[in-house]
Motif scaffolding. Structure first.
Motif, mmCIF file in Angstrom:
data_model
loop_
_atom_site.group_PDB
_atom_site.id
_atom_site.type_symbol
_atom_site.label_atom_id
_atom_site.label_comp_id
_atom_site.label_asym_id
_atom_site.label_seq_id
_atom_site.Cartn_x
_atom_site.Cartn_y
_atom_site.Cartn_z
ATOM 1 N N LYS A 12 -0.016 10.745 -0.983
ATOM 2 C CA LYS A 12 -1.173 10.147 -0.328
ATOM 3 C C LYS A 12 -1.304 8.657 -0.621
ATOM 4 O O LYS A 12 -2.160 8.001 -0.047
ATOM 5 C CB LYS A 12 -2.437 10.869 -0.766
ATOM 6 N N THR A 13 -0.444 8.128 -1.491
ATOM 7 C CA THR A 13 -0.484 6.701 -1.801
ATOM 8 C C THR A 13 0.264 5.916 -0.739
ATOM 9 O O THR A 13 1.023 6.478 0.058
ATOM 10 C CB THR A 13 0.133 6.425 -3.185
ATOM 11 N N ILE A 17 3.524 7.327 1.359
ATOM 12 C CA ILE A 17 3.544 7.372 2.826
ATOM 13 C C ILE A 17 4.730 6.563 3.350
ATOM 14 O O ILE A 17 5.428 6.988 4.285
ATOM 15 C CB ILE A 17 2.211 6.860 3.394
#
Length: 144
Positions: A12-13, A17
């Protein structure tokens, strides 16, 4: 022996990504290169450049992603990821531009379309690696 813990939060960072985008772009470009003409480029050397860069990126980027997901974040405190991202960005740009330059010189129309698509996807991967390089430099400066 301890349990292996997988850090799915890394995905999710920004860096996580970018790694996923890079892997998808490189896999697409490698597939397009595979189905294109034997010389999706001007010469055999340019074909080897494209194959070499795409295969190297396809090996290194997933290994970095797996390492980060396993909690090995100390790689981000070195120049290693910055060097890989910057180098892949430059080499993918060279391979993409070479494939686009060869579009008019390939004899069959289907191969022209595939070389064109491979060139565009390689340049998209180049931009993803370039953006990842910026994120890596910013993270390196924060950590050190």
């Amino acid at each position: 022996m301890g349990l292996v813990v997988i850090n799915t939060g890394y995905l999710k960072t920004k860096s996580g990504i970018m790694k996923i985008i890079e892997i998808v772009c490189v896999a697409c470009a490698l597939g397009l290169l595979r189905v294109s003409s034997p010389f999706c480029g001007q010469t055999t050397d340019s074909h080897f450049l494209g194959v070499g860069v795409l295969v190297a990126a396809m090996m290194v980027t997933p290994l970095l992603l797996i390492s980060y997901m396993m909690g090995k974040m100390q790689i981000q405190n070195t120049y290693l990821e910055i060097a890989f991202s910057a180098l892949f960005s430059l080499l993918l740009l060279a391979a993409g531009v070479d494939a686009l330059r060869a579009v008019g010189n390939v004899y069959r129309d289907n191969y022209n379309k595939e070389c064109f698509a491979m060139g565009i996807v390689s340049i998209a991967a180049c931009l993803a690696y370039l953006l990842d390089t910026v994120f890596c430099v910013r993270l390196y400066r924060i950590n050190n």
